[in-house]
Motif scaffolding. Structure first.
Motif, PDB file in Angstrom:
ATOM      1  N   HIS A   1       0.818  -1.211   0.000  1.00  0.00           N
ATOM      2  CA  HIS A   1       0.000   0.000   0.000  1.00  0.00           C
ATOM      3  C   HIS A   1       0.856   1.267   0.000  1.00  0.00           C
ATOM      4  O   HIS A   1       0.453   2.302  -0.538  1.00  0.00           O
ATOM      5  CB  HIS A   1      -0.939   0.011   1.206  1.00  0.00           C
ATOM      6  N   SER A   2       2.033   1.198   0.610  1.00  0.00           N
ATOM      7  CA  SER A   2       2.905   2.382   0.673  1.00  0.00           C
ATOM      8  C   SER A   2       3.678   2.613  -0.615  1.00  0.00           C
ATOM      9  O   SER A   2       4.232   3.694  -0.837  1.00  0.00           O
ATOM     10  CB  SER A   2       3.890   2.239   1.839  1.00  0.00           C
ATOM     11  N   GLY A   3       3.745   1.576  -1.470  1.00  0.00           N
ATOM     12  CA  GLY A   3       4.503   1.700  -2.714  1.00  0.00           C
ATOM     13  C   GLY A   3       5.998   1.579  -2.514  1.00  0.00           C
ATOM     14  O   GLY A   3       6.780   1.936  -3.403  1.00  0.00           O
ATOM     15  N   SER A   4       6.427   1.067  -1.357  1.00  0.00           N
ATOM     16  CA  SER A   4       7.854   0.931  -1.051  1.00  0.00           C
ATOM     17  C   SER A   4       8.402  -0.394  -1.582  1.00  0.00           C
ATOM     18  O   SER A   4       7.723  -1.416  -1.538  1.00  0.00           O
ATOM     19  CB  SER A   4       8.070   0.975   0.464  1.00  0.00           C
ATOM     20  N   SER A   5       9.626  -0.361  -2.046  1.00  0.00           N
ATOM     21  CA  SER A   5      10.313  -1.597  -2.398  1.00  0.00           C
ATOM     22  C   SER A   5      10.756  -2.270  -1.100  1.00  0.00           C
ATOM     23  O   SER A   5      11.050  -1.592  -0.106  1.00  0.00           O
ATOM     24  CB  SER A   5      11.528  -1.317  -3.285  1.00  0.00           C
ATOM     25  N   PHE A   6      10.828  -3.597  -1.100  1.00  0.00           N
ATOM     26  CA  PHE A   6      11.166  -4.294   0.132  1.00  0.00           C
ATOM     27  C   PHE A   6      11.749  -5.672  -0.168  1.00  0.00           C
ATOM     28  O   PHE A   6      11.809  -6.097  -1.331  1.00  0.00           O
ATOM     29  CB  PHE A   6       9.945  -4.417   1.051  1.00  0.00           C
ATOM     30  N   LEU A   7      12.190  -6.350   0.877  1.00  0.00           N
ATOM     31  CA  LEU A   7      12.793  -7.673   0.765  1.00  0.00           C
ATOM     32  C   LEU A   7      11.913  -8.728   1.410  1.00  0.00           C
ATOM     33  O   LEU A   7      11.243  -8.458   2.414  1.00  0.00           O
ATOM     34  CB  LEU A   7      14.168  -7.699   1.449  1.00  0.00           C
ATOM     35  N   LEU A   8      11.931  -9.928   0.840  1.00  0.00           N
ATOM     36  CA  LEU A   8      11.320 -11.098   1.462  1.00  0.00           C
ATOM     37  C   LEU A   8      12.366 -12.202   1.560  1.00  0.00           C
ATOM     38  O   LEU A   8      13.146 -12.408   0.618  1.00  0.00           O
ATOM     39  CB  LEU A   8      10.123 -11.595   0.637  1.00  0.00           C
ATOM     40  N   GLN A   9      12.386 -12.881   2.687  1.00  0.00           N
ATOM     41  CA  GLN A   9      13.354 -13.952   2.883  1.00  0.00           C
ATOM     42  C   GLN A   9      13.182 -15.037   1.830  1.00  0.00           C
ATOM     43  O   GLN A   9      12.068 -15.442   1.500  1.00  0.00           O
ATOM     44  CB  GLN A   9      13.176 -14.577   4.268  1.00  0.00           C
ATOM     45  N   LYS A  10      14.306 -15.500   1.297  1.00  0.00           N
ATOM     46  CA  LYS A  10      14.280 -16.541   0.281  1.00  0.00           C
ATOM     47  C   LYS A  10      14.676 -17.872   0.903  1.00  0.00           C
ATOM     48  O   LYS A  10      15.565 -17.934   1.759  1.00  0.00           O
ATOM     49  CB  LYS A  10      15.246 -16.190  -0.852  1.00  0.00           C
ATOM     50  N   VAL A  11      14.013 -18.957   0.475  1.00  0.00           N
ATOM     51  CA  VAL A  11      14.287 -20.280   1.020  1.00  0.00           C
ATOM     52  C   VAL A  11      14.531 -21.256  -0.126  1.00  0.00           C
ATOM     53  O   VAL A  11      13.844 -21.229  -1.149  1.00  0.00           O
ATOM     54  CB  VAL A  11      13.130 -20.764   1.927  1.00  0.00           C
ATOM     55  N   LEU A  12      15.525 -22.102   0.046  1.00  0.00           N
ATOM     56  CA  LEU A  12      15.908 -23.095  -0.955  1.00  0.00           C
ATOM     57  C   LEU A  12      15.581 -24.478  -0.425  1.00  0.00           C
ATOM     58  O   LEU A  12      15.844 -24.782   0.747  1.00  0.00           O
ATOM     59  CB  LEU A  12      17.406 -22.980  -1.238  1.00  0.00           C
ATOM     60  N   SER A  13      15.022 -25.343  -1.268  1.00  0.00           N
ATOM     61  CA  SER A  13      14.684 -26.702  -0.850  1.00  0.00           C
ATOM     62  C   SER A  13      15.323 -27.706  -1.802  1.00  0.00           C
ATOM     63  O   SER A  13      15.187 -27.598  -3.021  1.00  0.00           O
ATOM     64  CB  SER A  13      13.161 -26.901  -0.852  1.00  0.00           C
ATOM     65  N   VAL A  14      16.037 -28.698  -1.221  1.00  0.00           N
ATOM     66  CA  VAL A  14      16.670 -29.758  -2.005  1.00  0.00           C
ATOM     67  C   VAL A  14      16.508 -31.081  -1.250  1.00  0.00           C
ATOM     68  O   VAL A  14      16.946 -31.212  -0.105  1.00  0.00           O
ATOM     69  CB  VAL A  14      18.171 -29.491  -2.236  1.00  0.00           C
ATOM     70  N   ASN A  15      15.843 -32.040  -1.895  1.00  0.00           N
ATOM     71  CA  ASN A  15      15.678 -33.386  -1.319  1.00  0.00           C
ATOM     72  C   ASN A  15      15.123 -33.369   0.099  1.00  0.00           C
ATOM     73  O   ASN A  15      15.595 -34.082   1.000  1.00  0.00           O
ATOM     74  CB  ASN A  15      17.018 -34.136  -1.332  1.00  0.00           C
TER      75      ASN A  15
END
Length: 405
Positions: free
Chosen positions: A210-224
Motif C-alpha cells: 500500500h505504501s509503494g515501497s520496495s522491500f525484501l522477502l526472505q528466500k528459502v531453498l529446498s533440495v531433497n
C-alpha cells in the motif's frame, strides 16, 4: 431482617441457575481431530495433478478455470492435531499436502472440499511460501488478496519466497517433522546469524504494498526434503513483483545498514599474514543520516558494534595485547564496510531500488524534501551518494592467548 434475607435467597438461587446455563460451553463446535487444520500454504505456477489430468482427458467433473496457479495446503494429521503437539511419533505421518490448480485462490480452496473429508480451518496458518517464478509474474497484492481478506488467517503469518517450486519447501524426509513449523523455527535463529531477515508477516507485506515501497522477502531453498534460508527476494515498490534477489552476503550487508541484526559473525583476513580473524557480533546499531545541502542530497551510514574475538588463525598473534585487538577490529571493520558498499551498489546500479530504509529515514528527518522526491524515490536513490562510517569494538577475547610479556 432475617425475614428479608429469606425473601432474597430464592432470587439468588434463580440468578445462579441462569448463570450456569450461560456457561454451557461451545455446543456448536466440532472436535479438533474432525477438522483439517491448515498450517502452511505454497503458491506455484500452475501444474495439474494426476487427478486433474485424468478428469480433463475424460472431460467429466471439471470446472471452468485457467491453470495459472497451483495452491498446496499443508494439514496436520488428525493424530497430531488431537495431541496438540508439533511432532508426531517416529513412525507416524505428521502432515499431509493437498494441491489444487486454478486461477482463483478462493475457488481452489473450495475445490479441496471435494478431496478431503474434514472442513478446512486456517486459524493456525504459520507460513505462506511463493515461488520466485510466480512472484516475478504476478503482482503480490493480487496474489495475496484472498488470504489478506480471509479473517481466518492471522496477519502474523510468515511470507517467504522460494527458489524453485514452493511446494517442495513443505516436504521433508525426516519422520515426525512438520515442514511449516520447521520454516517458522528457522526464523527464530536470527540471533545466531545476520543472514536472516526480521520476520516479514503478511500484514507487513500488505503495508509495504500500500505504501509503494520496495522491500525484501526472505528466500528459502529446498533440495531433497532439506531447506535453507538463502538470501532475499527484491520486491519492486511500483510493480509489486520480484525484480531480483540478494545473495546471503548481500543480505548480511543490508542487516548492517538497518542495524537490526541480533547476532552472527564477521570473517576477515589479517593484512600481514592472510590468516582468518572471526569477530562475533554481540550488539549492533546503525543510523542512516540524510544530508541536504540546497538541491544536493546524500546519506551517511554510521554503524557501531560491540563483540568478541571468537576465533583467530593468525600466528603469531596475541589477543591479550591491545595492538593485536586493534588490528583485528580494523580488519573486521574493513569487511563490514565491504559488505555494505557492495549491497548499496547493487541496489543503486543493478536494481535501482531502496530496500534498506534510506527513504524512510529521509521522510522522518526531512519531510519537506521527502514530499518532493517520494514519487520517484527509487530512481532518486539510485543517483544519491552514500558514505560509510564503521566502528567495531572487541569487548571480549576469551581466555586463549599468550601470557608472555
Amino acid at each position: 431482617m432475617k425475614q428479608s434475607l429469606n425473601n432474597i435467597r430464592p432470587l439468588f438461587v434463580s440468578l445462579s441457575v441462569l448463570l450456569f446455563l450461560s456457561l454451557t460451553g461451545c455446543w456448536s463446535t466440532r472436535e479438533i481431530e474432525e477438522q483439517s487444520l491448515s498450517i502452511g500454504l505454497a503458491f506455484d505456477k500452475g501444474k495439474k495433478s494426476f487427478i486433474e489430468k485424468e478428469l480433463n482427458e475424460k472431460k467429466e467433473g471439471y470446472y471452468s478455470k485457467k491453470d495459472l496457479i497451483t495452491s498446496t495446503y499443508q494439514f496436520i494429521t488428525p493424530e497430531v492435531a488431537s495431541s496438540i503437539t508439533k511432532k508426531a511419533g517416529p513412525q507416524q505421518k505428521s502432515y499431509i499436502n493437498v494441491s489444487e490448480t486454478g486461477d482463483s485462490v478462493h475457488q481452489m480452496i473450495r475445490e479441496l472440499s471435494l478431496k478431503i473429508e474434514n472442513p478446512i480451518i486456517s486459524n493456525h496458518m504459520k507460513v505462506i511460501v511463493i515461488s520466485e517464478d510466480l512472484a516475478k509474474s504476478y503482482n503480490l497484492g493480487q496474489l495475496l488478496d484472498q488470504v489478506l481478506r480471509d479473517n481466518e488467517i492471522r496477519p502474523s503469518c510468515l511470507v517467504l519466497i522460494s527458489k524453485g517450486r514452493a511446494s517442495k519447501t513443505l516436504e521433508t524426509k525426516t519422520a515426525g517433522e512438520i515442514p511449516a513449523f520447521r520454516l517458522v523455527g528457522i526464523v527464530e535463529n536470527a540471533y545466531r546469524t545476520a543472514r536472516i531477515l526480521p520476520t516479514i508477516s503478511q500484514i507487513k507485506v500488505e503495508s509495504k504494498i500500500h505504501s509503494g515501497s520496495s522491500f525484501l522477502l526472505q528466500k528459502v531453498l529446498s533440495v531433497n526434503g532439506q531447506v535453507k534460508f538463502s538470501g532475499a527476494a527484491v520486491i519492486n515498490g511500483k510493480t509489486h513483483k520480484m525484480t531480483g534477489f540478494l545473495n546471503e552476503e548481500e543480505l548480511e550487508g543490508v542487516t548492517w545498514i538497518t542495524g537490526k541484526g541480533k547476532g552472527g559473525v564477521v570473517k576477515s583476513y589479517d593484512k600481514e599474514t592472510g590468516q582468518q580473524i572471526v569477530y562475533e557480533i554481540v550488539s549492533m546499531k546503525s543510523r542512516i543520516k540524510p544530508r541536504v545541502k540546497g538541491n544536493n542530497l546524500s546519506f551517511d551510514v554510521n554503524i557501531e558494534s560491540e563483540g568478541r574475538l571468537s576465533e583467530t588463525w593468525v600466528v603469531p598473534g596475541d589477543p591479550f595485547k591491545n595492538e593485536f585487538l586493534k588490528k583485528a577490529e580494523k580488519s573486521s571493520e574493513k569487511e563490514v564496510k565491504r559488505l555494505v558498499k557492495n549491497v548499496v551498489e547493487k541496489m543503486q546500479k543493478e536494481y535501482q531500488v531502496d530496500v534498506a530504509g534510506f527513504g524512510n529515514q529521509l521522510r522522518i528527518e526531512n519531510p519537506k524534501v521527502w514530499k518532493k522526491v517520494k514519487k520517484d524515490w527509487d530512481q532518486t536513490f539510485s543517483e544519491t551518494p552514500v558514505n560509510y562510517n564503521v566502528k567495531l569494538t572487541i569487548e571480549n577475547y576469551g581466555t586463549s592467548g599468550s601470557t608472555k610479556k
